[in-house]
Write a protein that holds these residues in place. Structure first.
Motif, PDB file in Angstrom:
ATOM      1  N   ILE A 286       0.842  -1.202   0.000  1.00  0.00           N
ATOM      2  CA  ILE A 286       0.000   0.000   0.000  1.00  0.00           C
ATOM      3  C   ILE A 286       0.878   1.254   0.000  1.00  0.00           C
ATOM      4  CG2 ILE A 286      -1.771   1.299   1.266  1.00  0.00           C
ATOM      5  CD1 ILE A 286      -2.671  -1.331   2.504  1.00  0.00           C
ATOM      6  N   ASP A 287       1.928   1.203   0.847  1.00  0.00           N
ATOM      7  CA  ASP A 287       2.805   2.359   0.998  1.00  0.00           C
ATOM      8  C   ASP A 287       3.423   2.765  -0.353  1.00  0.00           C
ATOM      9  OD1 ASP A 287       3.933   4.347   2.630  1.00  0.00           O
ATOM     10  OD2 ASP A 287       5.834   3.249   2.692  1.00  0.00           O
ATOM     11  N   ALA A 290       1.328   5.288  -1.926  1.00  0.00           N
ATOM     12  CA  ALA A 290       0.871   6.349  -1.018  1.00  0.00           C
ATOM     13  C   ALA A 290       0.503   7.623  -1.791  1.00  0.00           C
ATOM     14  CB  ALA A 290       1.947   6.648   0.028  1.00  0.00           C
ATOM     15  N   ILE A 293      -2.930   7.251  -3.383  1.00  0.00           N
ATOM     16  CA  ILE A 293      -3.996   7.392  -2.396  1.00  0.00           C
ATOM     17  C   ILE A 293      -4.161   8.861  -2.012  1.00  0.00           C
ATOM     18  CG2 ILE A 293      -4.692   6.842  -0.023  1.00  0.00           C
ATOM     19  CD1 ILE A 293      -3.265   4.147  -0.368  1.00  0.00           C
ATOM     20  N   ASP A 294      -3.028   9.537  -1.880  1.00  0.00           N
ATOM     21  CA  ASP A 294      -3.044  10.945  -1.514  1.00  0.00           C
ATOM     22  C   ASP A 294      -3.876  11.757  -2.515  1.00  0.00           C
ATOM     23  OD1 ASP A 294      -2.327  12.522   0.521  1.00  0.00           O
ATOM     24  OD2 ASP A 294      -0.320  13.020  -0.216  1.00  0.00           O
ATOM     25  N   VAL A 297      -8.611   9.772  -2.208  1.00  0.00           N
ATOM     26  CA  VAL A 297      -8.777   9.073  -0.932  1.00  0.00           C
ATOM     27  C   VAL A 297      -9.827   7.949  -1.038  1.00  0.00           C
ATOM     28  CG1 VAL A 297     -10.546  10.505   0.136  1.00  0.00           C
ATOM     29  CG2 VAL A 297      -8.738   9.516   1.555  1.00  0.00           C
ATOM     30  N   ALA A 300      -8.455   4.498  -0.656  1.00  0.00           N
ATOM     31  CA  ALA A 300      -8.252   3.976   0.693  1.00  0.00           C
ATOM     32  C   ALA A 300      -9.547   3.438   1.273  1.00  0.00           C
ATOM     33  CB  ALA A 300      -7.691   5.071   1.603  1.00  0.00           C
ATOM     34  N   VAL A 301     -10.649   4.070   0.886  1.00  0.00           N
ATOM     35  CA  VAL A 301     -11.946   3.624   1.393  1.00  0.00           C
ATOM     36  C   VAL A 301     -12.318   2.264   0.791  1.00  0.00           C
ATOM     37  CG1 VAL A 301     -14.425   4.150   1.459  1.00  0.00           C
ATOM     38  CG2 VAL A 301     -12.744   5.981   1.784  1.00  0.00           C
ATOM     39  N   MET A 303     -10.213  -0.020  -0.908  1.00  0.00           N
ATOM     40  CA  MET A 303      -9.240  -1.111  -1.019  1.00  0.00           C
ATOM     41  C   MET A 303      -9.458  -2.272  -0.043  1.00  0.00           C
ATOM     42  SD  MET A 303      -5.744   0.673   0.423  1.00  0.00           S
ATOM     43  CE  MET A 303      -5.543   0.981   2.173  1.00  0.00           C
TER      44      MET A 303
ATOM     45  N   SER B 283     -16.210  -0.060   4.986  1.00  0.00           N
ATOM     46  CA  SER B 283     -15.730   1.044   4.150  1.00  0.00           C
ATOM     47  C   SER B 283     -16.454   2.348   4.459  1.00  0.00           C
ATOM     48  CB  SER B 283     -15.903   0.694   2.670  1.00  0.00           C
ATOM     49  OG  SER B 283     -14.986  -0.301   2.310  1.00  0.00           O
ATOM     50  N   ILE B 286     -14.662   3.844   7.196  1.00  0.00           N
ATOM     51  CA  ILE B 286     -13.433   4.508   6.723  1.00  0.00           C
ATOM     52  C   ILE B 286     -13.770   5.844   6.064  1.00  0.00           C
ATOM     53  CG2 ILE B 286     -11.426   4.311   5.183  1.00  0.00           C
ATOM     54  CD1 ILE B 286     -11.712   1.283   5.390  1.00  0.00           C
ATOM     55  N   ASP B 287     -14.828   5.831   5.249  1.00  0.00           N
ATOM     56  CA  ASP B 287     -15.225   7.028   4.503  1.00  0.00           C
ATOM     57  C   ASP B 287     -15.510   8.197   5.450  1.00  0.00           C
ATOM     58  OD1 ASP B 287     -15.679   8.292   2.042  1.00  0.00           O
ATOM     59  OD2 ASP B 287     -17.843   8.093   2.300  1.00  0.00           O
ATOM     60  N   ASP B 294      -6.867  11.905   4.289  1.00  0.00           N
ATOM     61  CA  ASP B 294      -6.358  12.863   3.310  1.00  0.00           C
ATOM     62  C   ASP B 294      -5.190  13.671   3.907  1.00  0.00           C
ATOM     63  OD1 ASP B 294      -6.630  13.468   0.720  1.00  0.00           O
ATOM     64  OD2 ASP B 294      -8.227  14.956   0.960  1.00  0.00           O
ATOM     65  N   VAL B 297      -1.599  10.129   5.002  1.00  0.00           N
ATOM     66  CA  VAL B 297      -1.819   8.913   4.212  1.00  0.00           C
ATOM     67  C   VAL B 297      -1.272   7.670   4.912  1.00  0.00           C
ATOM     68  CG1 VAL B 297       0.261   8.880   2.781  1.00  0.00           C
ATOM     69  CG2 VAL B 297      -1.931   8.164   1.806  1.00  0.00           C
ATOM     70  N   ALA B 300      -3.885   5.241   6.055  1.00  0.00           N
ATOM     71  CA  ALA B 300      -4.408   4.285   5.072  1.00  0.00           C
ATOM     72  C   ALA B 300      -3.473   3.084   4.948  1.00  0.00           C
ATOM     73  CB  ALA B 300      -4.584   4.958   3.717  1.00  0.00           C
ATOM     74  N   VAL B 301      -2.170   3.346   5.096  1.00  0.00           N
ATOM     75  CA  VAL B 301      -1.197   2.255   4.980  1.00  0.00           C
ATOM     76  C   VAL B 301      -1.316   1.297   6.158  1.00  0.00           C
ATOM     77  CG1 VAL B 301       1.269   1.726   4.920  1.00  0.00           C
ATOM     78  CG2 VAL B 301       0.382   3.685   3.635  1.00  0.00           C
ATOM     79  N   MET B 303      -3.942   1.058   8.504  1.00  0.00           N
ATOM     80  CA  MET B 303      -5.247   0.601   9.020  1.00  0.00           C
ATOM     81  C   MET B 303      -5.571  -0.868   8.711  1.00  0.00           C
ATOM     82  SD  MET B 303      -7.975   2.649   6.590  1.00  0.00           S
ATOM     83  CE  MET B 303      -8.169   2.206   4.864  1.00  0.00           C
ATOM     84  N   TRP B 364       9.023   3.333  11.081  1.00  0.00           N
ATOM     85  CA  TRP B 364       8.609   3.478   9.685  1.00  0.00           C
ATOM     86  C   TRP B 364       8.254   4.933   9.345  1.00  0.00           C
ATOM     87  CZ3 TRP B 364       4.562  -0.445   7.325  1.00  0.00           C
ATOM     88  CH2 TRP B 364       4.506  -0.282   5.921  1.00  0.00           C
TER      89      TRP B 364
END
Lengths: 432, 432
Positions: A286-287, A290, A293-294, A297, A300-301, A303, B283, B286-287, B294, B297, B300-301, B303, B364
């Motif tokens: 995922i990273d 990034a 996704i940025d 968004v 991210a919701v 995936m 989802s 998440i939304d 946003d 990020v 998102a990686v 979660m 990280w």
């Protein structure tokens, strides 16, 4: 128990089956258990001990008075004594062995020389055999004369002069035949001999597959040393099912409801640790996206949906595969055909749910390209899930690793990585 | 098969056990199967048919010549005929019933009046009984005189004048006792009577728990109508284990390796659809935090790690719970204690892996607050997973819904929603 009323406790226990008494001992809390044994210890017989689960058995035996233990063990058949000894410390083991008569002790000790989980450990020494040339009448007279017949037996085992088993005659056939009939004319069709070193898994499979009731066990010279009965085989099947279910659920160590918090936590930690590594690996994927996704968004919701659907499809296929390997229905002959079917199933369901999800995504975020990307990613992930779900257990089985134990983490890694990579990768190419 | 060489095929099959022949028929592809039946159809006996899995059995029976079928069915015991009939279409059913002798047909038809999965369907009619006042000698003479003794039997069932079973005498005891001994002095301690309407699940549990070998079945008037033997009980246990494993793996429908792609896809789709709904629900959670993601990020990686660890811990607890409910080890008496233990285990492992992951996240992404948030979120999620993993199966069981079937989706929903909500929620409060 609270009233310390021994008489009343024994009154309550008297009508219960030993298996139910054992369940009761398992279900009460540790403090009550100790008081129970103190109060009714000399009443607990060998049968109750046999029925207790292994972890508790050593605990209860430790609480028992040595004389009570001696008494309890003497009443058991040899296979139950072996089963009981397997889980005891050396000291307790000596105490139990010392309680046995000399021939019983020898029999038990020689059973213990066979490897764990072998037919030699499972068998009982008590059996009824007859020379192959005997008649029905001779067999009946022999049984009438014997004082120490096993408490349960179903066959007379015919042996040749070298003590090699040559056939089984059911008691029913002996019963219904004239005294002059030769036993060798009555042998049963279903007849299997197990070497004492055979694994108990193979023995249980054969009992189930060929509907055996009892079967002779032989030493390396082919001589009869014991019999295994169907209730032993049923016990092994039951244990293996338990192991399969728990391992598929990610509980790798032996697990019992009476385990302490620390034991249970340790038993779960191995698999959680493996899962942490695969989850971190997926996060690295995922990273890598990034930036993508940025910029959007919504990715991210959505995936987790792709990964979760892939993970579930993979688990379904894996469960079917692990089970089919255990029942020996999935073999080298049909592996390719079953794999092709699973991949087709994955493609079909992947297409179906990909389309459904495309509709949801289109309505939710109003980006048609996003809908196309999620549909394609779900299709690809489900196909990969199917392939991984069947190929990984088969491969592990070939490598002689238990597929129930090890398939889960691999399959999850495949579906997570493929899920995140295809979805985010396609999105970065197509949308942005 | 390719050479259409019937003689050679039969030569190959002759030494095989019917169960192995059935496995062979299951493993070859559908076209070969058809040719196999055409070539060796009249050789396939009732025993092979009994061993075939249900889906294929109807197919093979359809291919068989009616006379061959008649021949095959006549050789079977009543419980096997009932088992065979259960899965046939009305037309095939009539053909098979017509092939039986009148008394056999009546026996089979009356077994079919009992509900599916009941003791009445499982039992066989063939049995040996004796009035309770008989002696050993009378029983032996009776058995000698009877021509139609069951092929396998282990007990003589003692009945009172109203035909109610009062005890079981093993053949071994009869064999080893003097002719004048009263049978009623030899009855076995382990003795259970099952009403014909009892569920086969309860019957199998009792056989396993009390080590029964055979047990009488009675009608609503308490009269003896049949016996169930341990191999039938073993078969039921085996089927239930299969069902539990598949259901836990999200394969809701009956599933066989010989199912077509469409059948298999349909069998998996139900659970995938339920999973899609819960994944969409997650989802939506998440939304709700899209703005937070946003701004950072890294959320998102990371979660999916929180949700995945929660999901696995939940599955572990759920597997232990479902299994313990099935073996009746988890009861109302110890439910609270076991739940408390599971929550403690979840807390312990949650704290452990939360700390590990905090370290990973700190290195990280270099954001200490992020590390603190992920540790707290993992701890909370694992505790929720433990609570959901044990409470949901217990609740479903109380509601008389099979916990193996329905627990998975609920537990996953709990862990996903709690995982995403605590991680993103804490992050939005603490970090931003």
């Amino acid at each position: 128990l609270d009233a310390q009323d021994r008489a009343q406790l024994l009154d309550t226990l008297e009508p219960l089956h030993p298996a139910d008494v054992a369940d009761l001992i398992e279900q009460i809390n540790p403090a009550d258990r100790r008081r129970f044994v103190e109060l009714a210890g000399d009443w607990i017989g060998g049968e109750v001990l046999s029925e207790l689960e292994e972890g508790l058995r050593a605990e209860v035996i430790g609480l028992l008075h040595p004389e009570v233990l001696t008494e309890a063990v003497r009443a058991l058949e040899s296979d139950d004594v072996v089963d009981l000894l397997e889980d005891l410390e050396t000291e307790q083991r000596h105490a139990v062995l010392g309680a046995l008569s000399a021939p019983d002790r020898l029999a038990v000790q020689s059973s213990l020389t066979y490897p764990e989980y072998s037919a030699g450990r499972l068998m009982q020494r008590e059996l009824v055999m007859a020379p192959e040339h005997w008649s029905v009448g001779q067999a009946i007279d022999h049984m009438r004369a014997r004082e120490d017949l096993p408490s349960q037996f179903y066959h007379v085992v015919l042996v040749d002069p070298a003590m090699r088993p040559v056939g089984n005659v059911t008691l029913g056939r002996i019963m219904s035949s004239a005294r002059g009939t030769a036993l060798s004319d009555l042998v049963e069709e279903a007849f299997r001999i197990f070497p004492a070193t055979e694994s108990e898994t193979d023995v249980a499979y054969a009992f189930n597959q060929y509907h055996l009731i009892s079967a002779p066990v032989v030493d390396e010279g082919g001589r009869l040393v014991g019999v295994i009965t169907i209730d032993d085989a049923m016990g092994v099947l039951d244990e293996e099912h338990e192991e399969d279910i728990l391992r598929l659920g990610g509980v790798t160590e032996e697990s019992r409801l009476t385990d302490t918090v620390l034991q249970a936590a340790r038993g779960r930690a191995t698999w959680l640790f493996v899962n942490l590594l695969t989850a971190i690996f997926a996060s690295v994927v995922i990273d890598a996206f990034a930036d993508t996704i940025d910029q959007m968004v919504a990715l991210a919701v959505l995936m987790p949906i792709v990964a979760s659907m892939g993970g579930n499809a993979g688990t379904q296929t894996m469960t079917v595969a692990v089970r089919a390997i255990a029942t020996r229905d999935l073999t080298a002959q049909n592996a390719l055909r079953v794999t092709a079917r699973e991949v087709a199933v994955g493609g079909l369901n992947g297409a179906l749910f990909g389309l459904v999800m495309a509709g949801v995504a289109a309505v939710w975020f109003g980006v048609p390209l996003l809908a196309a990307v999620i549909a394609a990613a779900m299709l690809l992930t489900q196909v990969a899930a199917a392939l991984g779900g069947i190929a990984i257990p088969i491969l592990l089985d070939r490598l002689r690793i238990d597929p129930a134990l090890a398939s889960g983490p691999f399959v999850t890694t495949v579906t997570d990585v493929v899920g995140f990579f295809t979805f985010l990768g396609l999105a970065s190419m197509v949308i942005l």
